[in-house]
Design a protein around this motif. Structure first.
Motif, short mmCIF file in Angstrom:
data_model
loop_
_atom_site.label_atom_id
_atom_site.label_comp_id
_atom_site.label_asym_id
_atom_site.label_seq_id
_atom_site.Cartn_x
_atom_site.Cartn_y
_atom_site.Cartn_z
N SER A 65 16.80 24.21 46.08
CA SER A 65 17.14 25.54 45.61
C SER A 65 16.54 26.63 46.49
O SER A 65 15.57 26.39 47.23
CB SER A 65 16.65 25.74 44.17
OG SER A 65 15.23 25.79 44.14
N TYR A 66 17.09 27.84 46.37
CA TYR A 66 16.56 28.98 47.13
C TYR A 66 15.18 29.35 46.63
O TYR A 66 14.30 29.70 47.44
CB TYR A 66 17.51 30.18 47.01
CG TYR A 66 17.06 31.37 47.81
CD1 TYR A 66 17.14 31.37 49.20
CD2 TYR A 66 16.52 32.50 47.18
CE1 TYR A 66 16.71 32.47 49.95
CE2 TYR A 66 16.10 33.59 47.91
CZ TYR A 66 16.19 33.57 49.30
OH TYR A 66 15.76 34.65 50.03
N ASP A 67 14.94 29.28 45.32
CA ASP A 67 13.61 29.58 44.79
C ASP A 67 12.57 28.62 45.36
O ASP A 67 11.45 29.03 45.69
CB ASP A 67 13.62 29.49 43.26
CG ASP A 67 14.33 30.68 42.62
OD1 ASP A 67 14.51 31.70 43.31
OD2 ASP A 67 14.70 30.58 41.43
N ALA A 68 12.94 27.34 45.46
CA ALA A 68 12.01 26.35 46.03
C ALA A 68 11.76 26.64 47.51
O ALA A 68 10.65 26.46 48.02
CB ALA A 68 12.55 24.94 45.85
N LEU A 69 12.79 27.10 48.22
CA LEU A 69 12.63 27.49 49.63
C LEU A 69 11.61 28.63 49.75
O LEU A 69 10.72 28.60 50.62
CB LEU A 69 13.97 27.91 50.21
CG LEU A 69 13.94 28.56 51.60
CD1 LEU A 69 13.54 27.56 52.67
CD2 LEU A 69 15.29 29.20 51.94
N TYR A 374 15.25 21.46 53.74
CA TYR A 374 14.17 22.14 54.46
C TYR A 374 12.85 21.45 54.15
O TYR A 374 12.70 20.77 53.13
CB TYR A 374 14.09 23.61 54.03
CG TYR A 374 14.16 23.81 52.54
CD1 TYR A 374 13.02 23.76 51.76
CD2 TYR A 374 15.39 24.00 51.91
CE1 TYR A 374 13.08 23.90 50.39
CE2 TYR A 374 15.47 24.14 50.54
CZ TYR A 374 14.31 24.10 49.78
OH TYR A 374 14.37 24.22 48.42
N GLY A 375 11.90 21.60 55.04
CA GLY A 375 10.59 21.01 54.82
C GLY A 375 9.61 21.42 55.89
O GLY A 375 10.00 21.84 56.99
N ILE A 376 8.33 21.33 55.58
CA ILE A 376 7.28 21.55 56.58
C ILE A 376 6.40 20.31 56.59
O ILE A 376 6.04 19.77 55.54
CB ILE A 376 6.46 22.84 56.32
CG1 ILE A 376 5.67 22.75 55.02
CG2 ILE A 376 7.34 24.05 56.30
CD1 ILE A 376 4.79 23.97 54.78
N PHE A 377 6.05 19.85 57.79
CA PHE A 377 5.31 18.61 57.96
C PHE A 377 4.08 18.88 58.82
O PHE A 377 4.17 18.87 60.05
CB PHE A 377 6.20 17.54 58.59
CG PHE A 377 7.39 17.18 57.73
CD1 PHE A 377 7.31 16.15 56.81
CD2 PHE A 377 8.58 17.89 57.83
CE1 PHE A 377 8.40 15.82 56.01
CE2 PHE A 377 9.66 17.58 57.04
CZ PHE A 377 9.58 16.55 56.12
N PRO A 378 2.94 19.14 58.19
CA PRO A 378 1.70 19.39 58.97
C PRO A 378 1.09 18.09 59.47
O PRO A 378 1.20 17.04 58.84
CB PRO A 378 0.79 20.06 57.93
CG PRO A 378 1.25 19.54 56.61
CD PRO A 378 2.73 19.29 56.75
#
Length: 598
Positions: A65-69, A374-378
């Protein structure tokens, strides 16, 4: 100015351009009038708010969802902030007996386990493997324990490692596989391409696969606690006590933290330290592609691109989706260091809508957007993460055992699950659960540390002063060299395995065939990083020697040692083998390649 707000019927939209609202055909009579100016929504927001997002789950890539983004972008912004005044992470783990004494534990009605796994999406795999060995295992999952809709892409060779562990059968793999596709491209815009077969060529349904694992786990006597969040963990001499936010209290000999990159236990261990590198990923699954029989393992854009105040080098992946014959998933990703001017996921998505049609040779107007991804992977250089507490072990993404280049948690799970399940079983059986013995399960691995140079080389940096097409040129030169050297060099690299011999051959051939690129490499990665990498590279050679020549001398006598010494030497031999990438066995498979130069 008067703004008319309307009620919209949600459906799967076709994109109709930047300025035209994608749902204009469904406008109904106005719900109300507003005399206040309304901020223009972004293209990404308009697209995402028109897509049904039912079935969101936990784990990376499970929310659409956009809110989760926006929530994830807020997390990313906090990571990138200068952090002049930062709140200390919550202290989840304590060695102070705050709940009750050990004698009280025996009197209370506390569910007791050999192992508790916190985080079920990938944790269910290690939980099932340990249950298969006769341990009593529980899984704690904050959400419902089920897989996401979007497929995991992997090769059958990698999945067969789960069959060898015993938690899957080949029939299970066939049941969970939703698509098979060949050939697979490694492309470099304006330079050329290489075609291979059987690399990331299966689309596996996480929903089906986790359903299979869940059923098998419960049949083995495993217990699942869904909708439960970790509140605190108290570590005692003989047990660890886990209190859930919902009030339930559980105890176990060992607690496995499989809660991913944003685990609260991981935040406590790392404090407010910034990641050394981050991979930002955006993409979509769309319906309406005409050509949909092959995949892109990697495709690099010709030049680095300005994104806001930063530069980004874009890379792409594309795979047929199992939801329909004309459905295709495309990912765009970039490597960055977290800084205040780093691009947001929403900014990347705005670029994605512009660039994806050219990349896939398609018109967005002809596509039906099923979901946005979408995602971020540190990632951190000191990975895998050694155990910081007695009776607590990080697993999967939380341990940092995934490659800093591929950011593939499921792929690293298949590779290491056999080693880890055996080691954990021995540690629990022998009560070798202090942090020093547990750290041997997540040892230093020079091949993983060597991968850091590649991530740095693939990260666009203005201050490096290299040509905008340097990264694309460097990748093309490397892949050309690996292709010339053949399958034993190319295939391990494409499956995230760095080995000393293939790496020496590849670097040597690049230096011989394209020596003019060397000064730019030094400028791009920087001498401190290069010197650090040389240390890991030397140890990669040492581990290779030790595994090939010393391991056979030690292994026959290990069974004569005490339980603890046997455990420690087994972990050391595994560290040499896996740290040198020698767990990967090359299989001679057909490789189709092309040297087409555009």
């Amino acid at each position: 100015m008067v703004v008319i707000q309307v009620q919209l019927q949600p459906h799967l939209p076709k994109f109709n351009g930047l300025l035209q609202h994608p749902f204009v055909s469904n406008i109904q009579r106005p719900k109300r009038l507003s005399l206040q100016p309304k901020a223009l929504s972004s293209r990404t927001q308009r697209i995402m708010e028109g897509i049904s997002v039912g079935g969101e789950v936990g784990g990376a890539g499970g929310a659409y969802s956009y809110d989760a983004l926006k929530r994830l972008d807020n997390v990313w912004s906090s990571i990138c902030s200068p952090q002049t005044a930062v709140q200390e992470p919550k202290q989840v783990v304590s060695n102070t007996p705050a709940l009750f004494s050990e004698s009280d534990i025996a009197k209370k009605e506390v569910d007791k386990f050999d192992v508790l796994v916190c985080g079920g999406t990938l944790g269910i795999f290690i939980a099932t493997a340990l249950s298969l060995k006769g341990l009593r295992v529980g899984v704690v999952e904050r959400n419902l324990l089920k897989g996401r809709e979007q497929e995991w892409n992997i090769s059958r060779k990698e999945l067969m490692e789960l069959v060898e562990v015993g938690i899957l059968t080949e029939e299970d793999i066939d049941q969970a596989t939703t698509s098979v596709f060949n050939p697979n491209r490694c492309g470099f815009e304006t330079k050329g391409e290489i075609w291979v077969s059987n690399i990331l060529n299966l689309g596996v349904s996480p929903a089906k696969l986790i359903d299979i694992m869940r059923e098998r786990f419960t049949l083995l006597g495993g217990v699942i606690f869904e909708g439960c969040s970790v509140s605190s963990i108290n570590v005692y001499q003989d047990t660890a006590v886990l209190q859930l936010m919902e009030g339930k209290i559980l105890s176990a000999s060992l607690i496995i933290d499989a809660m991913g990159n944003f685990s609260p236990i991981l935040r406590q261990i790392r404090g407010n330290r910034k990641p050394d590198g981050v991979c930002l990923v955006v993409g979509s699954c769309c319906r309406g592609f005409k050509e949909n029989s092959n995949s892109d393992v990697i495709f690099s854009s010709a030049e680095a691109k300005q994104v806001g105040k930063a530069e980004a080098q874009y890379f792409w992946e594309a795979f047929p989706a199992g939801s329909g014959p004309l459905d295709r998933t495309t990912y765009m990703f970039t490597y960055v260091q977290p800084q205040p001017n780093s691009p947001t996921l929403e900014e990347l998505l705005e670029d994605y809508w512009d660039l994806m049609p050219k990349y896939q040779e398609v018109c967005l107007d002809d596509l039906e957007i099923l979901r946005v991804i979408y995602g971020i992977f540190p990632t951190y250089r000191d990975s895998p993460l050694p155990a910081a507490f007695d009776r607590i072990l990080q697993f999967g993404d939380a341990s940092g055992i995934q490659s800093p280049v591929s950011f593939g948690g499921f792929g690293s799970l298949t590779r290491h699950l056999g080693r880890l399940s055996n080691g954990i079983h021995e540690a629990v059986s022998g009560n070798l659960l202090d942090y020093e013995n547990l750290s041997l399960l997540n040892p230093y691995m020079p091949n993983l540390s060597s991968s850091w140079l590649f991530q740095r080389a693939m990260s666009a940096r203005k201050e490096a002063g290299v040509s905008p097409d340097f990264i694309n040129d460097l990748l093309h030169a490397n892949f050309q060299s690996m292709q010339r050297l053949g399958d034993p060099v190319l295939r391990p690299f494409l499956q995230d395995v760095i080995q000393f011999g293939p790496l020496v051959k590849t670097l040597g051939l690049v230096m011989l065939t394209k020596p003019q690129i060397l000064p730019s490499i030094f400028k791009q990665v920087g001498f401190p990083v290069l010197i650090d990498w040389l240390g890991h590279f030397s140890l990669l050679g040492s581990y290779t020697f030790l595994s090939i020549y010393i391991d056979p001398l030690i292994r026959p006598v290990i069974d004569t040692y005490s339980t603890e010494m046997k455990y420690k030497w087994k972990r050391q031999l595994e560290a040499w083998k896996y740290g040198a990438g020698l767990d990967y066995k090359f299989e001679d498979e057909e490789v189709i390649y092309s040297n087409n130069t555009q």
